[in-house]
Structure formats: structure tokens, C-alpha cells
Design an enzyme around this catalytic site. Structure first.
Site, PDB file in Angstrom:
ATOM      1  N   ARG A 135      59.546 -23.006 -17.724  1.00 27.01           N
ATOM      2  CA  ARG A 135      59.459 -24.340 -17.117  1.00 27.01           C
ATOM      3  C   ARG A 135      58.877 -24.165 -15.723  1.00 27.01           C
ATOM      4  NH1 ARG A 135      64.490 -23.673 -19.566  1.00 27.01           N
ATOM      5  NH2 ARG A 135      64.946 -25.121 -21.285  1.00 27.01           N
ATOM      6  N   LYS A 160      67.589 -23.670 -16.898  1.00 27.44           N
ATOM      7  CA  LYS A 160      68.206 -24.933 -17.296  1.00 27.44           C
ATOM      8  C   LYS A 160      69.522 -24.651 -18.027  1.00 27.44           C
ATOM      9  CE  LYS A 160      67.129 -29.311 -19.576  1.00 27.44           C
ATOM     10  NZ  LYS A 160      66.118 -30.066 -20.342  1.00 27.44           N
ATOM     11  N   HIS A 266      54.557 -28.724 -18.253  1.00 23.05           N
ATOM     12  CA  HIS A 266      55.369 -28.466 -19.451  1.00 23.05           C
ATOM     13  C   HIS A 266      54.512 -28.321 -20.712  1.00 23.05           C
ATOM     14  CE1 HIS A 266      59.641 -28.084 -20.156  1.00 23.05           C
ATOM     15  NE2 HIS A 266      59.521 -28.701 -21.321  1.00 23.05           N
ATOM     16  N   ARG A 269      54.182 -24.773 -21.725  1.00 22.50           N
ATOM     17  CA  ARG A 269      55.385 -24.260 -22.398  1.00 22.50           C
ATOM     18  C   ARG A 269      55.363 -24.666 -23.872  1.00 22.50           C
ATOM     19  NH1 ARG A 269      60.954 -22.834 -21.682  1.00 22.50           N
ATOM     20  NH2 ARG A 269      62.413 -24.201 -22.765  1.00 22.50           N
ATOM     21  N   HIS A 292      66.565 -22.161 -25.337  1.00 23.50           N
ATOM     22  CA  HIS A 292      67.170 -23.332 -25.977  1.00 23.50           C
ATOM     23  C   HIS A 292      68.562 -22.992 -26.498  1.00 23.50           C
ATOM     24  CE1 HIS A 292      63.002 -25.269 -26.935  1.00 23.50           C
ATOM     25  NE2 HIS A 292      63.401 -25.506 -25.705  1.00 23.50           N
ATOM     26  N   TYR A 301      58.806 -27.761 -32.629  1.00 25.91           N
ATOM     27  CA  TYR A 301      57.492 -27.110 -32.625  1.00 25.91           C
ATOM     28  C   TYR A 301      57.021 -26.769 -34.036  1.00 25.91           C
ATOM     29  CZ  TYR A 301      58.454 -26.765 -27.667  1.00 25.91           C
ATOM     30  OH  TYR A 301      58.758 -27.072 -26.370  1.00 25.91           O
TER      31      TYR A 301
END
Length: 319
Positions: A135, A160, A266, A269, A292, A301
Site C-alpha cells: 500500500r 494495515k 493502489h 497493488r 490480507h 483478484y
């Protein structure tokens, strides 16, 4: 600090609970908006009706996005739960569901076109976003010590969700990174010669590693142009490059590339994850590299890859 004792109380509560500076600024902004909307009434004297009125105003009159509505709601819930000491129940307003959208992805040639119009540190930041799936805040927060050439890995500290992880360090970036580290070294030496040299760090790290923060390893890989006073601990330090500076350079590069897609930091990414899946990388590995928590977040994705690999031919192509 704010002149308002009440807002200072909110700020203290946020810092005690170790919320990020970005979240602190955002929550304080929405709390001030909430109070001003109700003619400077004290939140202690308000309740569900006033909260619902304010949130509906944001949605109907200001047309803010679903994510912004949810952010404002989180700020107000925090205010009442942790500062006022009252739980908000039976609120006739729920978190707005953010629409699930397929992410925008750039092809390899499109990435090359954009990067061809970027130079220096902005080119390198983009290469890290696309090459390691970071990110933008993770990339800008990298420090010299986070680059491990021997293990070919990039360490992401406190990403994150307050999670640490490792990602790929592309071999093609070894030399550009070493050159950037030399730039950091020169800036750092100049800071030290002027009686500075401290890097900006969270308060807990400052207390623990105070004597080490003038070393080169703690310096940001992409330092800001100017030094500043630390917002928490008040010492002179150098922070990292601001995300808006990168965004400005990226917009210019995308415009010069004549790419019509909406491209943000982003997007690289998203493109990183899609490219790995196209090349046969296991989805669990992609999940780990992206940081994640939920595999379902990564699975979005697969829809992008599926759309490109299904092999379905449009009827118009037979005409």
C-alpha cells in the site's frame, strides 16, 4: 493541541488507545463537524436523534461516499463509547455497505508507460508498489533497515490492521534501492551536522529506542524535504514523503501516458496480485504477501484473472 478542553480529551483518549495519527485527525474532524452541525451543542446533551440527523445530512445533502459515512459513524461511536461513557444502541442508521467492485488493473505495457514518465524516487516508489504489492503508506513508511538484500525481502512494520509481514524484494530494484539509500545517507549526515538527525517514530518506539533513532537504519527510505516537530513527543525530526506528493506525480505520469483508466497508487497493488495469480502463484501465498486477514479479500483478484482467461469469445467477433 486544540484550545477546546473537550477535544483535547478526545485526542488523549485516541492516543491512549494507540490510534494512528491519520485516524486521530479524521475522527477529530468528524466530531467537530457533528458538534458544529448542531450549533455547538455539547455531545453529552445529544443522543440518537441528533446522530441520525447528522448522518442523514452527510448522505442526503453532502452526498458523501459510503466509506465516508461509515468513517463519520465510527468517529461518533468512539466519542460516545470512550469519552462520554455511553453506548449508542438502537440507532436507526447502519453502516452503509460499500459496493463490491472489481479492481482496476493495469497490463504490463500500461505499467511500463506510466513508469516511463516517472523519475527518481517516484519511479522507485511505483516499482515497489508494483513489485512488492505494498500500500502507498506502507511504501512511504519503509525505513533503511526494512530492506533486506540478503534475504531478498521487504519488511512491512505495523501495516494495515497493525500487522507485520514480509514481501518480495525484486532483484531488479537492488541497485536503485542502494542509490536511494545513499541519498538518505547524505540527507541524514547533513541533519546530524545541524544538530538534528532524529527520525519520526511512534511514541512507544521513541521511548524504547530513543538513543538509536539517529542511526541510519531508522531513517525513512523516502524522507520528506523538510524537518518538523514530532506531533506527539515534540522533538525535531524528519518524517517520510507525503502521499499527496506522490499522487501529484502519478497523475501527471498517467496523463502523459494517455491511459484512460482511473489509476491510483493502489492500482499497482491490484496489478501485482493479479499478475501473480496469472503466473500460477498459489492464492494463499498472494494473501500472505498482501497482508490480507480474510482469504475472501484476496479472492476478488481471481475474478479479474477469470475474466481474462475464461476464453469466451464475443458473438460480435464472429461477424
Amino acid at each position: 493541541m486544540s484550545k477546546s478542553p473537550f477535544l483535547n480529551q478526545v485526542r488523549t483518549e485516541l492516543r491512549t488507545r494507540q490510534y494512528s495519527l491519520r485516524t486521530e485527525k479524521s475522527y477529530l474532524h468528524w466530531i467537530k463537524c457533528f458538534i458544529r452541525f448542531h450549533d455547538l451543542s455539547h455531545p453529552q446533551k445529544m443522543g440518537n436523534q441528533e446522530i441520525e440527523h447528522f448522518l442523514n445530512h452527510l448522505a442526503v445533502d453532502r452526498h458523501v461516499s459510503a466509506a465516508t459515512q461509515n468513517q463519520a459513524l465510527c468517529a461518533i461511536i468512539f466519542l460516545y463509547r470512550h469519552v462520554i461513557g455511553r453506548e449508542i444502541v438502537d440507532l436507526r442508521y447502519q453502516n452503509t455497505r460499500t459496493p463490491k467492485r472489481i479492481p482496476t488493473v493495469l497490463g504490463e505495457e500500461e505499467v511500463k508507460m506510466v513508469m516511463a514518465h516517472l523519475k527518481g524516487k517516484y519511479w522507485l516508489i511505483t516499482a515497489i508498489l508494483y513489485g512488492a504489492g505494498l500500500r502507498i503508506q506502507e511504501a512511504l513508511s519503509l525505513r533503511v533497515k526494512d530492506i533486506d538484500f540478503a534475504s531478498q525481502a521487504i519488511f512491512i512494520f505495523n501495516g494495515k490492521g497493525r500487522k507485520d509481514r514480509y514481501s518480495l524484494l525484486p532483484k531488479s530494484l537492488f541497485e536503485p534501492l542502494k542509490s536511494q539509500i545513499e541519498v538518505v545517507k547524505k540527507i541524514h549526515q547533513q541533519d546530524i551536522s545541524q544538530g538534528a538527525g532524529m527520525s519520526s517514530v511512534p511514541p512507544a518506539i521513541y521511548r524504547k529506542y530513543k538513543d538509536s533513532l539517529k542511526t541510519q537504519g531508522w531513517q525513512f527510505l523516502f524522507p520528506s524535504t523538510h524537518r518538523c516537530m514530532h506531533p506527539y513527543d515534540g522533538y525535531l525530526c524528519r518524517h517520510h514523503l507525503h502521499a499527496s506528493a506522490y499522487a501529484r506525480q502519478l497523475r501527471q505520469a498517467v496523463s502523459a501516458s494517455n491511459i484512460v483508466k482511473r489509476v491510483t497508487a493502489h492500482t499497482f497493488r491490484h496489478s501485482f496480485a493479479t499478475r501473480l495469480l496469472e503466473n500460477g502463484t498459489d492464492i494463499r501465498t498472494v494473501q500472505e504477501l498482501l497482508g490480507h486477514t480474510d482469504l475472501r479479500t484476496t479472492e476478488i483478484y481471481t475474478h479479474v484473472v477469470g475474466n481474462r482467461r475464461a476464453g469466451t469469445i464475443s458473438p460480435v467477433d464472429f461477424l
